[in-house]
Design a protein around this motif. Structure first.
Motif, PDB file in Angstrom:
ATOM      1  N   THR A   1     -40.087  26.873  -5.643  1.00  0.00           N
ATOM      2  CA  THR A   1     -39.948  25.468  -5.246  1.00  0.00           C
ATOM      3  C   THR A   1     -38.808  25.297  -4.248  1.00  0.00           C
ATOM      4  O   THR A   1     -38.916  24.514  -3.295  1.00  0.00           O
ATOM      5  N   ALA A   2     -37.712  26.022  -4.463  1.00  0.00           N
ATOM      6  CA  ALA A   2     -36.571  25.931  -3.548  1.00  0.00           C
ATOM      7  C   ALA A   2     -36.957  26.381  -2.147  1.00  0.00           C
ATOM      8  O   ALA A   2     -36.606  25.737  -1.143  1.00  0.00           O
ATOM      9  N   VAL A   3     -37.696  27.468  -2.051  1.00  0.00           N
ATOM     10  CA  VAL A   3     -38.128  27.974  -0.742  1.00  0.00           C
ATOM     11  C   VAL A   3     -39.068  26.975  -0.067  1.00  0.00           C
ATOM     12  O   VAL A   3     -39.019  26.767   1.156  1.00  0.00           O
ATOM     13  N   GLU A   4     -39.918  26.326  -0.847  1.00  0.00           N
ATOM     14  CA  GLU A   4     -40.874  25.364  -0.296  1.00  0.00           C
ATOM     15  C   GLU A   4     -40.207  24.147   0.333  1.00  0.00           C
ATOM     16  O   GLU A   4     -40.796  23.500   1.209  1.00  0.00           O
ATOM     17  N   GLN A   5     -39.001  23.819  -0.080  1.00  0.00           N
ATOM     18  CA  GLN A   5     -38.339  22.603   0.403  1.00  0.00           C
ATOM     19  C   GLN A   5     -38.149  22.621   1.924  1.00  0.00           C
ATOM     20  O   GLN A   5     -38.404  21.633   2.613  1.00  0.00           O
ATOM     21  N   PHE A   6     -37.684  23.759   2.446  1.00  0.00           N
ATOM     22  CA  PHE A   6     -37.416  23.854   3.881  1.00  0.00           C
ATOM     23  C   PHE A   6     -38.063  25.085   4.525  1.00  0.00           C
ATOM     24  O   PHE A   6     -37.793  25.393   5.678  1.00  0.00           O
ATOM     25  N   GLY A   7     -38.896  25.794   3.768  1.00  0.00           N
ATOM     26  CA  GLY A   7     -39.625  26.913   4.329  1.00  0.00           C
ATOM     27  C   GLY A   7     -38.973  28.272   4.185  1.00  0.00           C
ATOM     28  O   GLY A   7     -39.612  29.300   4.421  1.00  0.00           O
ATOM     29  N   ARG A   8     -37.707  28.319   3.810  1.00  0.00           N
ATOM     30  CA  ARG A   8     -37.004  29.582   3.622  1.00  0.00           C
ATOM     31  C   ARG A   8     -35.684  29.312   2.915  1.00  0.00           C
ATOM     32  O   ARG A   8     -35.244  28.159   2.802  1.00  0.00           O
ATOM     33  N   VAL A   9     -35.050  30.381   2.458  1.00  0.00           N
ATOM     34  CA  VAL A   9     -33.700  30.304   1.890  1.00  0.00           C
ATOM     35  C   VAL A   9     -32.868  31.385   2.547  1.00  0.00           C
ATOM     36  O   VAL A   9     -33.284  32.540   2.619  1.00  0.00           O
ATOM     37  N   ASP A  10     -31.696  31.015   3.041  1.00  0.00           N
ATOM     38  CA  ASP A  10     -30.806  31.969   3.711  1.00  0.00           C
ATOM     39  C   ASP A  10     -29.606  32.333   2.857  1.00  0.00           C
ATOM     40  O   ASP A  10     -28.977  33.377   3.095  1.00  0.00           O
ATOM     41  N   ALA A  11     -29.267  31.495   1.893  1.00  0.00           N
ATOM     42  CA  ALA A  11     -28.097  31.772   1.056  1.00  0.00           C
ATOM     43  C   ALA A  11     -28.284  31.134  -0.309  1.00  0.00           C
ATOM     44  O   ALA A  11     -28.921  30.083  -0.449  1.00  0.00           O
ATOM     45  N   LEU A  12     -27.731  31.791  -1.315  1.00  0.00           N
ATOM     46  CA  LEU A  12     -27.708  31.281  -2.684  1.00  0.00           C
ATOM     47  C   LEU A  12     -26.273  31.235  -3.153  1.00  0.00           C
ATOM     48  O   LEU A  12     -25.556  32.244  -3.070  1.00  0.00           O
TER      49      LEU A  12
END
Length: 290
Positions: free
Chosen positions: A67-78
């Motif tokens: 779901t987190a990735v879906e918000q903006f299309g990718r994740v660069d940092a956690l």
């Protein structure tokens, strides 16, 4: 395209300040809170999406990551910021409290990290920042279980940094010192008769420590620096005056010499050496990494 950071535990304190810092720097932010009532805490920030997540629920980690990735299309940092503070002598702390401390600060953190790693590995880039504590570097009285959980976070970060480097993923750990955050109003305190023999020592130790600390924005700045730092090797970052001073004192005194100073302070010496090395209130606290 703006980069995206996921930050856990953002309803108050350092988590909330970290969301504000990254949003101000132009990042997209996926922020997590535990309660429905906190879902609007970042409503004034247009590039922030706030999601529910209880890090204690390990089974929710994988669906949350998707779901987190879906918000903006990718994740660069956690940024693994969510945590809790269990205080009290080990003898007086229940095993339930001790297990819960590690569930939140260690096992929950690991579950979220494991769920996000595949996305970072596939894109062969990313940064994971785990929030530990200055207490991770030595045993503090009446916070030994908390300190042990944060020491696990530091060691985990070191090992992960070596495992994930081959995929272009950096892993950092931030060790804040004393901060003026609400974590100290949400203490899981040991109780019962076993606490009685320790009460005088507790009052003495905490009476010799300032009841307030640095503003959470101090560590938010260091967390941001840890994420954007181009150094692929650096793992440890320090923030707040005491957190920057104590590593200096250890270098000056040596590990054993510092430990002796600290023991004297715990048992009644009013001013340990590291407090003389702490920057004055007028100095801007800066990170000091090893």
């Amino acid at each position: 395209m703006s980069n995206t950071v996921v930050v856990t535990g953002t309803s108050t304190g350092m988590g909330k300040a970290t969301v504000a810092k990254f949003a101000a720097e132009g990042w997209n932010v996926v922020a997590t809170v535990r309660k429905d009532s906190d879902l609007q805490v970042h409503a004034d920030l247009p590039n922030v999406r706030t999601l529910l997540l209880d890090v204690d629920d390990e089974g929710a980690a994988e669906s949350f990551a998707r779901t987190a990735v879906e918000q903006f299309g990718r994740v660069d940092a956690l940024v693994n910021n969510a945590g809790s503070y269990q205080m009290g002598p080990v003898e007086a702390s229940s095993m339930e409290q001790i297990h819960q401390q590690f569930q939140t600060n260690v096992f929950g953190l690991i579950a979220v990290t494991r769920a996000v790693i595949p996305f970072l590995r596939e894109q062969r880039s990313g940064v994971i920042v785990n929030i530990a504590s200055l207490t991770a570097e030595q045993g503090y009285p009446y916070s030994a279980v908390y300190a042990a959980s944060k020491a696990a976070v530091v060691t985990l970060s070191e090992g992960l940094s070596l495992e994930l480097a081959q995929f272009g993923i950096s892993v950092r750990t931030v060790l804040p010192g004393q901060h003026a955050t609400r974590i100290f109003t949400k203490i899981d305190m040991a109780e019962g008769e076993a606490l009685d023999p320790y009460r005088a020592g507790i009052e003495e130790f905490f009476g010799n420590n300032a009841p307030t600390g640095s503003d959470p924005s101090v560590t938010a700045d260091v967390i941001h620096q840890a994420v954007v730092d181009a150094d692929p090797v650096k793992v440890h970052y320090y923030s707040a005056p005491d957190s920057t001073a104590i590593p200096r004192a250890k270098q000056i005194l040596g590990k054993e010499g510092y430990w002796r100073e600290f023991r004297e302070f715990v048992h009644g010496r009013p001013t340990p050496l590291w407090k003389t090395l702490t920057p004055s209130p007028g100095d801007k606290p800066v990170e000091w990494g090893l």
